[in-house]
Design a protein around this motif. Structure first.
Motif, PDB file in Angstrom:
ATOM      1  N   ALA A   1      30.795 -17.910  -7.260  1.00 31.61           N
ATOM      2  CA  ALA A   1      31.877 -17.815  -6.273  1.00 31.61           C
ATOM      3  C   ALA A   1      32.400 -19.169  -5.934  1.00 31.61           C
ATOM      4  O   ALA A   1      33.678 -19.216  -6.008  1.00 31.61           O
ATOM      5  CB  ALA A   1      31.159 -17.176  -5.201  1.00 31.61           C
ATOM      6  N   MET A   2      31.563 -20.356  -5.928  1.00 29.00           N
ATOM      7  CA  MET A   2      32.368 -21.694  -5.768  1.00 29.00           C
ATOM      8  C   MET A   2      33.026 -21.852  -6.907  1.00 29.00           C
ATOM      9  O   MET A   2      34.306 -22.648  -6.915  1.00 29.00           O
ATOM     10  CB  MET A   2      31.239 -22.820  -5.345  1.00 29.00           C
ATOM     11  CG  MET A   2      30.470 -22.357  -4.113  1.00 29.00           C
ATOM     12  SD  MET A   2      29.282 -23.596  -3.801  1.00 29.00           S
ATOM     13  CE  MET A   2      29.125 -23.252  -1.958  1.00 29.00           C
ATOM     14  N   GLU A   3      32.566 -21.703  -8.114  1.00 29.66           N
ATOM     15  CA  GLU A   3      32.997 -22.111  -9.366  1.00 29.66           C
ATOM     16  C   GLU A   3      34.394 -21.460  -9.602  1.00 29.66           C
ATOM     17  O   GLU A   3      35.341 -21.860 -10.144  1.00 29.66           O
ATOM     18  CB  GLU A   3      32.355 -21.859 -10.521  1.00 29.66           C
ATOM     19  CG  GLU A   3      32.870 -22.188 -11.964  1.00 29.66           C
ATOM     20  CD  GLU A   3      31.654 -21.949 -13.091  1.00 29.66           C
ATOM     21  OE1 GLU A   3      31.952 -22.434 -14.045  1.00 29.66           O
ATOM     22  OE2 GLU A   3      30.692 -21.476 -12.750  1.00 29.66           O
ATOM     23  N   ALA A   4      34.402 -20.024  -9.292  1.00 28.17           N
ATOM     24  CA  ALA A   4      35.785 -19.418  -9.527  1.00 28.17           C
ATOM     25  C   ALA A   4      36.642 -19.612  -7.950  1.00 28.17           C
ATOM     26  O   ALA A   4      37.868 -19.023  -8.431  1.00 28.17           O
ATOM     27  CB  ALA A   4      35.509 -17.911  -9.294  1.00 28.17           C
TER      28      ALA A   4
ATOM     29  N   VAL B   1      29.117 -12.177  -1.367  1.00 24.91           N
ATOM     30  CA  VAL B   1      29.314 -13.486  -1.047  1.00 24.91           C
ATOM     31  C   VAL B   1      30.704 -13.568  -0.694  1.00 24.91           C
ATOM     32  O   VAL B   1      31.715 -13.274  -1.212  1.00 24.91           O
ATOM     33  CB  VAL B   1      28.908 -14.547  -2.364  1.00 24.91           C
ATOM     34  CG1 VAL B   1      29.417 -16.092  -1.601  1.00 24.91           C
ATOM     35  CG2 VAL B   1      27.629 -14.606  -2.695  1.00 24.91           C
ATOM     36  N   SER B   2      31.008 -14.100   0.433  1.00 23.29           N
ATOM     37  CA  SER B   2      32.458 -14.593   1.054  1.00 23.29           C
ATOM     38  C   SER B   2      32.425 -16.138   1.190  1.00 23.29           C
ATOM     39  O   SER B   2      31.488 -16.827   1.758  1.00 23.29           O
ATOM     40  CB  SER B   2      32.859 -14.002   2.247  1.00 23.29           C
ATOM     41  OG  SER B   2      31.832 -14.194   3.314  1.00 23.29           O
TER      42      SER B   2
ATOM     43  N   ASP C   1      16.808 -16.600  -5.262  1.00 23.07           N
ATOM     44  CA  ASP C   1      17.413 -17.163  -6.473  1.00 23.07           C
ATOM     45  C   ASP C   1      18.795 -16.279  -6.870  1.00 23.07           C
ATOM     46  O   ASP C   1      19.888 -17.003  -7.315  1.00 23.07           O
ATOM     47  CB  ASP C   1      16.516 -17.256  -7.694  1.00 23.07           C
ATOM     48  CG  ASP C   1      15.368 -18.108  -7.658  1.00 23.07           C
ATOM     49  OD1 ASP C   1      15.573 -18.990  -6.839  1.00 23.07           O
ATOM     50  OD2 ASP C   1      14.467 -17.876  -8.345  1.00 23.07           O
ATOM     51  N   GLU C   2      18.895 -15.006  -6.871  1.00 25.35           N
ATOM     52  CA  GLU C   2      20.052 -14.297  -7.109  1.00 25.35           C
ATOM     53  C   GLU C   2      21.045 -14.481  -6.137  1.00 25.35           C
ATOM     54  O   GLU C   2      22.403 -14.729  -6.726  1.00 25.35           O
ATOM     55  CB  GLU C   2      19.633 -12.803  -7.116  1.00 25.35           C
ATOM     56  CG  GLU C   2      20.984 -11.785  -7.365  1.00 25.35           C
ATOM     57  CD  GLU C   2      20.551 -10.497  -7.001  1.00 25.35           C
ATOM     58  OE1 GLU C   2      21.432  -9.540  -7.265  1.00 25.35           O
ATOM     59  OE2 GLU C   2      19.310 -10.148  -6.940  1.00 25.35           O
ATOM     60  N   ALA C   3      20.769 -14.655  -4.997  1.00 22.36           N
ATOM     61  CA  ALA C   3      21.843 -15.173  -3.790  1.00 22.36           C
ATOM     62  C   ALA C   3      22.372 -16.587  -4.127  1.00 22.36           C
ATOM     63  O   ALA C   3      23.506 -16.786  -4.139  1.00 22.36           O
ATOM     64  CB  ALA C   3      21.546 -15.156  -2.441  1.00 22.36           C
ATOM     65  N   ALA C   4      21.568 -17.432  -4.713  1.00 16.35           N
ATOM     66  CA  ALA C   4      21.918 -18.657  -5.122  1.00 16.35           C
ATOM     67  C   ALA C   4      23.012 -18.605  -6.165  1.00 16.35           C
ATOM     68  O   ALA C   4      23.961 -19.505  -6.047  1.00 16.35           O
ATOM     69  CB  ALA C   4      21.000 -19.630  -5.123  1.00 16.35           C
ATOM     70  N   ARG C   5      22.666 -17.978  -7.028  1.00 18.99           N
ATOM     71  CA  ARG C   5      23.424 -17.893  -8.661  1.00 18.99           C
ATOM     72  C   ARG C   5      24.960 -17.225  -8.012  1.00 18.99           C
ATOM     73  O   ARG C   5      25.969 -17.554  -8.532  1.00 18.99           O
ATOM     74  CB  ARG C   5      22.760 -17.183  -9.614  1.00 18.99           C
ATOM     75  CG  ARG C   5      21.589 -17.798 -10.109  1.00 18.99           C
ATOM     76  CD  ARG C   5      21.254 -17.112 -11.290  1.00 18.99           C
ATOM     77  NE  ARG C   5      20.747 -15.743 -11.090  1.00 18.99           N
ATOM     78  CZ  ARG C   5      19.260 -15.258 -10.646  1.00 18.99           C
ATOM     79  NH1 ARG C   5      18.458 -16.521 -10.704  1.00 18.99           N
ATOM     80  NH2 ARG C   5      18.924 -14.114 -10.436  1.00 18.99           N
ATOM     81  N   ALA C   6      25.033 -16.364  -7.177  1.00 19.38           N
ATOM     82  CA  ALA C   6      26.088 -15.618  -6.701  1.00 19.38           C
ATOM     83  C   ALA C   6      26.818 -16.613  -5.851  1.00 19.38           C
ATOM     84  O   ALA C   6      28.090 -16.638  -6.265  1.00 19.38           O
ATOM     85  CB  ALA C   6      25.774 -14.215  -5.861  1.00 19.38           C
ATOM     86  N   VAL C   7      26.240 -17.470  -5.179  1.00 19.37           N
ATOM     87  CA  VAL C   7      27.015 -18.403  -4.345  1.00 19.37           C
ATOM     88  C   VAL C   7      27.776 -19.551  -5.285  1.00 19.37           C
ATOM     89  O   VAL C   7      28.796 -19.902  -5.161  1.00 19.37           O
ATOM     90  CB  VAL C   7      26.269 -19.249  -3.360  1.00 19.37           C
ATOM     91  CG1 VAL C   7      26.930 -20.369  -2.654  1.00 19.37           C
ATOM     92  CG2 VAL C   7      25.874 -18.087  -2.249  1.00 19.37           C
ATOM     93  N   ALA C   8      27.068 -19.961  -6.417  1.00 19.46           N
ATOM     94  CA  ALA C   8      27.346 -20.946  -7.089  1.00 19.46           C
ATOM     95  C   ALA C   8      28.464 -20.346  -8.182  1.00 19.46           C
ATOM     96  O   ALA C   8      29.486 -21.000  -8.329  1.00 19.46           O
ATOM     97  CB  ALA C   8      26.349 -21.554  -8.260  1.00 19.46           C
TER      98      ALA C   8
END
Length: 382
Positions: free
Chosen positions: A112-115, A189-190, A103-110
């Motif tokens: 990064a995508m938004e930014a 995340v990259s 869940d933490e990884a998914a939030r970090a990806v989301a």
């Protein structure tokens, strides 16, 4: 050996979490996640072992202890309530608890995508894991010798991808616009923005390298590549040559209408893919017409120019391990040591080598016995 017997054998050696146990049987059942398989298997073993303990089989308690160590709550409670044993949960020896970070990884990806500030509608997720985790996962798969296992990377990629899709509303795709790579357990995340491809035609109206930096800037991309079967170098390309434009790290996924950029004209652009680049390579042998200026070491006579043209026309010249057909050739003196070359041949022929003899045989220089070099080249049509 069935699923239950195999699972008991594995659990006697390793206190696997639900994910890592269920992953050994990833192709069993339908519509189940691996943790659901693992938990169901543990529940079945638990029911069998509790029944045996109640019938006086004390050896069954050892399996209940292994279940409790693997995080199976009902087994831990049974041992505490009925046998006054407090068995704590052990860290999974394969994943080390990485699935708690999904869940933490998914939030970090989301986030990064938004930014990231780029337009996209589809994505894919990848993970980088510690070497010891990958080795433990491989070793478990080999020792268990099941035919239906799944790798830990694949499971993590899928679970994080599902969470990201739910958070962002973007489509998970095997041909994504954006790829997110999550390093675990650091949860860094990259993002990799995949190229946009556009097929069309181009003309290069002046000599020199293509102004790819200007193309990239006009298209809102970090860089640009033009894929073409023609190796034009410093030549002008006056006919319309097929190409695929690759825009790297574009801010938009739409196909730009670029037109004339500097001395490069891009025409009839339409959406394409990487496979179109590979297909384009098959057109390297397509016939083309070339016009060039040849500088000789000594002034050639009209008769010698006519003779070499007649000799080369209709002949195959050796170029590396291949041969190229020269369909038409004319050499016309422009005075002094300069002559105009008009040539039609198979695509990929080295016109420079055909003139000076470097890597090509026979050549104009070789047949005449006079040194020569190509000083200008135009590609007239394709």
């Amino acid at each position: 050996m069935d699923v239950i017997d195999k699972s008991m054998e594995v659990l006697r050696r390793y206190p696997l979490c639900d994910h890592c146990l269920g992953r050994l049987f990833a192709l069993s059942g339908y519509g189940l996640e691996n943790w659901e398989r693992g938990r169901s298997i543990k529940d079945l073993i638990h029911m069998e072992m509790v029944g045996r303990v109640r019938l006086g089989d004390a050896s069954a308690a050892s399996m209940l202890r292994r279940l409790a160590e693997s995080g199976h709550g009902p087994s831990a409670r049974f041992l505490m309530d009925r046998m006054r044993e407090n068995v704590g949960r052990a860290e999974c020896p394969v994943c080390g608890g990485l699935f708690r970070l999904v869940d933490e990884a998914a939030r970090a990806v989301a986030s990064a995508m938004e930014a990231c500030g780029v337009e996209f509608s589809s994505f894919q997720v990848g993970t980088t894991l510690p070497r010891q985790v990958l080795e433990a996962d491989f070793r478990l798969s080999m020792e268990a010798a099941t035919t239906s296992s799944e790798s830990i990377k694949r499971e993590l990629n899928r679970l994080i991808g599902k969470r990201v899709q739910a958070l962002t509303g973007k489509e998970f795709s095997r041909s994504p616009d954006v790829v997110a790579v999550v390093s675990l357990p650091s949860v860094s995340v990259s993002l990799l923005v995949m190229p946009v491809y556009a097929a069309g035609h181009y003309r290069k109206l002046l000599r020199g390298p293509m102004p790819l930096g200007e193309v990239a800037a006009a298209a809102g991309a970090k860089s640009a590549i033009i894929h073409s079967p023609l190796r034009d170098g410093d030549a002008r390309v006056l006919g319309e040559e097929r190409m695929v434009l690759q825009l790297n790290s574009p801010r938009s996924r739409s196909i730009p209408g670029l037109g004339l950029i500097g001395f490069l004209e891009l025409m009839e652009l339409s959406r394409a893919s990487r496979s179109d680049v590979e297909e384009l390579k098959g057109e390297i042998d397509r016939e083309r017409t070339y016009r060039g200026l040849v500088l000789f070491r000594e002034p050639p006579s009209e008769d010698s120019l006519r003779s070499v043209s007649e000799f080369m026309e209709g002949r195959r010249v050796k170029q590396g391990r291949r041969s190229k057909l020269i369909k038409f050739m004319r050499l016309k003196s422009l005075g002094g040591r300069v002559a105009e070359l008009l040539l039609r041949g198979e695509g990929g022929v080295s016109v420079e080598g055909l003139v000076d003899g470097i890597g090509v045989s026979p050549s104009i220089s070789g047949v005449l016995g006079v040194g020569a070099k190509l000083v200008q080249l135009d590609v007239l049509d394709a």
